[in-house]
Design an enzyme around this catalytic site. Structure first.
Site, mmCIF file in Angstrom:
data_model
loop_
_atom_site.group_PDB
_atom_site.id
_atom_site.type_symbol
_atom_site.label_atom_id
_atom_site.label_comp_id
_atom_site.label_asym_id
_atom_site.label_seq_id
_atom_site.Cartn_x
_atom_site.Cartn_y
_atom_site.Cartn_z
ATOM 1 N N HIS A 112 0.828 -1.212 0.000
ATOM 2 C CA HIS A 112 0.000 0.000 0.000
ATOM 3 C C HIS A 112 0.858 1.257 0.000
ATOM 4 O O HIS A 112 0.345 2.340 0.287
ATOM 5 C CB HIS A 112 -0.934 0.005 1.221
ATOM 6 C CG HIS A 112 -2.022 -1.021 1.118
ATOM 7 N ND1 HIS A 112 -2.846 -1.341 2.169
ATOM 8 C CD2 HIS A 112 -2.422 -1.826 0.091
ATOM 9 C CE1 HIS A 112 -3.709 -2.269 1.789
ATOM 10 N NE2 HIS A 112 -3.456 -2.587 0.536
ATOM 11 N N ASN A 210 -3.928 -12.314 15.730
ATOM 12 C CA ASN A 210 -4.663 -11.054 15.772
ATOM 13 C C ASN A 210 -5.268 -10.818 17.145
ATOM 14 O O ASN A 210 -5.507 -11.756 17.904
ATOM 15 C CB ASN A 210 -5.764 -11.055 14.695
ATOM 16 C CG ASN A 210 -6.142 -9.651 14.257
ATOM 17 O OD1 ASN A 210 -5.291 -8.843 13.888
ATOM 18 N ND2 ASN A 210 -7.437 -9.348 14.343
HETATM 19 N N1 APR Z 1 -2.088 -6.824 18.329
HETATM 20 C C1 APR Z 1 -2.649 -7.564 17.334
HETATM 21 N N2 APR Z 1 -3.692 -7.148 16.593
HETATM 22 C C2 APR Z 1 -4.195 -5.926 16.872
HETATM 23 C C3 APR Z 1 -3.671 -5.098 17.901
HETATM 24 C C4 APR Z 1 -2.574 -5.603 18.639
HETATM 25 N N3 APR Z 1 -2.014 -4.897 19.625
HETATM 26 N N4 APR Z 1 -4.413 -3.947 17.934
HETATM 27 C C5 APR Z 1 -5.351 -4.057 16.967
HETATM 28 N N5 APR Z 1 -5.231 -5.245 16.340
HETATM 29 C C6 APR Z 1 -6.030 -5.759 15.232
HETATM 30 C C7 APR Z 1 -7.484 -5.357 15.276
HETATM 31 O O1 APR Z 1 -8.224 -6.313 16.013
HETATM 32 C C8 APR Z 1 -7.861 -5.367 13.796
HETATM 33 O O2 APR Z 1 -8.323 -6.655 13.411
HETATM 34 O O3 APR Z 1 -5.500 -5.208 14.052
HETATM 35 C C9 APR Z 1 -6.547 -5.067 13.077
HETATM 36 C C10 APR Z 1 -6.483 -3.659 12.499
HETATM 37 O O4 APR Z 1 -7.477 -3.564 11.524
HETATM 38 P P1 APR Z 1 -7.594 -2.225 10.658
HETATM 39 O O5 APR Z 1 -7.616 -1.058 11.577
HETATM 40 O O6 APR Z 1 -8.725 -2.458 9.715
HETATM 41 O O7 APR Z 1 -6.222 -2.142 9.842
HETATM 42 P P2 APR Z 1 -5.798 -3.004 8.593
HETATM 43 O O8 APR Z 1 -6.391 -4.375 8.640
HETATM 44 O O9 APR Z 1 -4.315 -2.912 8.497
HETATM 45 O O10 APR Z 1 -6.445 -2.189 7.357
HETATM 46 C C11 APR Z 1 -6.133 -2.667 6.067
HETATM 47 O O11 APR Z 1 -7.277 -0.780 5.089
HETATM 48 O O12 APR Z 1 -7.737 1.407 5.297
HETATM 49 C C12 APR Z 1 -6.988 0.517 4.592
HETATM 50 O O13 APR Z 1 -4.952 0.900 3.501
HETATM 51 C C13 APR Z 1 -5.524 0.786 4.771
HETATM 52 O O14 APR Z 1 -3.742 -0.809 4.980
HETATM 53 C C14 APR Z 1 -5.017 -0.455 5.478
HETATM 54 C C15 APR Z 1 -6.053 -1.497 5.116
#
Ligand code: APR
Length: 241
Positions: A112, A210
């Site tokens: 990304h 996760n």
């Molecule tokens: N340890 C493990 N997992 C965690 C922690 C932690 N400390 N804190 C949060 N999480 C998990 C949450 O439960 C969630 O499932 O990380 C995930 C974060 O999800 P999102 O906020 O949706 O982020 P992400 O999955 O990386 O988003 C994917 O979406 O908006 C676009 O381009 C953006 O790269 C991003 C993509």
């Protein structure tokens, strides 16, 4: 699970959460503060480049005060350990922070994009940049500048509606691996969220690490819940024996 030698790992915002970087979809997360269509689409950038540069300037500045956490460090250690036994680790990250590289991981695929890179939409020149970007910043290569409401230089970030980077390399690594692991992602955004299904169709072992069940948990052979800073080092110790 038999001992994997060639592992492909997909990481998301959750692996950087314990470093103090906000995730997107948690309570009060980035997408509650800034509507996606305004700061993460080509249309939003065309409509208000100054707002988009502010959004990325703020996140780029944060990189100067955050550190890799135990999960990033454990993956760098896993890469060294697997290579020592003739194996390999490919880290594909959805994150635009540079914490995997700061932790010592090599060959990280930023599907990304990354906050520390910009490109010129006039001549496609890409260049490293760690400071704020003014919306009328001239391209260092072609010298084209923006105008009162047009910016030629943009963040090297893949926005919604744009094609993620290195999908051909990602598919090749997935075909060649023994195991696919997803860490810290909600499984909300494709094509990243579809990698586990491709891995499953290819007969690979699949594991999810996760904080909570994700939208794709049911696609994984195994799903372990917990904070990345705790469960990733534990898993790496298991793999490296
Ligand atoms: N340890 C493990 N997992 C965690 C922690 C932690 N400390 N804190 C949060 N999480 C998990 C949450 O439960 C969630 O499932 O990380 C995930 C974060 O999800 P999102 O906020 O949706 O982020 P992400 O999955 O990386 O988003 C994917 O979406 O908006 C676009 O381009 C953006 O790269 C991003 C993509």
């Amino acid at each position: 699970m038999s001992d994997p030698l060639h592992i492909v790992i997909l990481t998301g915002a959750g692996i950087s959460a314990e470093s103090g970087i906000e995730t997107f979809r948690s309570e009060g997360g980035l997408w509650e503060q800034y509507p996606i269509e305004q700061v993460a689409t080509p249309e939003g950038f065309a409509a208000d480049p100054a707002l988009v540069h502010h959004f990325y300037n703020m996140r780029r500045a944060a990189l100067k005060v955050v550190e890799p956490n135990a999960a990033h460090l454990a993956l760098a250690e896993l890469q060294t350990g697997l290579e020592a036994r003739g194996g390999s680790l490919t880290i594909i990250t959805q994150n635009v922070d540079d914490l995997h590289s700061q932790a010592g991981a090599r060959g990280v695929i930023h599907m990304h994009g990354i906050l520390t890179s910009l490109f010129c939409s006039a001549c496609d020149h890409r260049f490293d940049w760690v400071d704020d970007v003014a919306h009328d910043m001239p391209c260092p290569a072609c010298q084209t500048t923006g105008g009162p409401n047009k910016s030629v230089v943009r963040p090297d970030i893949v926005w919604f509606g744009e094609m993620p980077y290195e999908m051909d390399v990602i598919e090749a690594r997935l075909r060649a691996c023994d195991m696919f692991v997803s860490i810290g992602t909600s499984g909300a955004v494709y094509p990243a969220a579809g990698l586990v299904q491709m891995a499953g169709q290819l007969g690979k072992q699949t594991l999810e690490l996760n904080l909570e069940k994700s939208q794709g948990s049911h696609f994984f052979d195994e799903s372990r819940l917990g904070e990345a800073g705790t469960i990733v080092p534990k898993w790496v110790t298991e793999v490296l024996g």
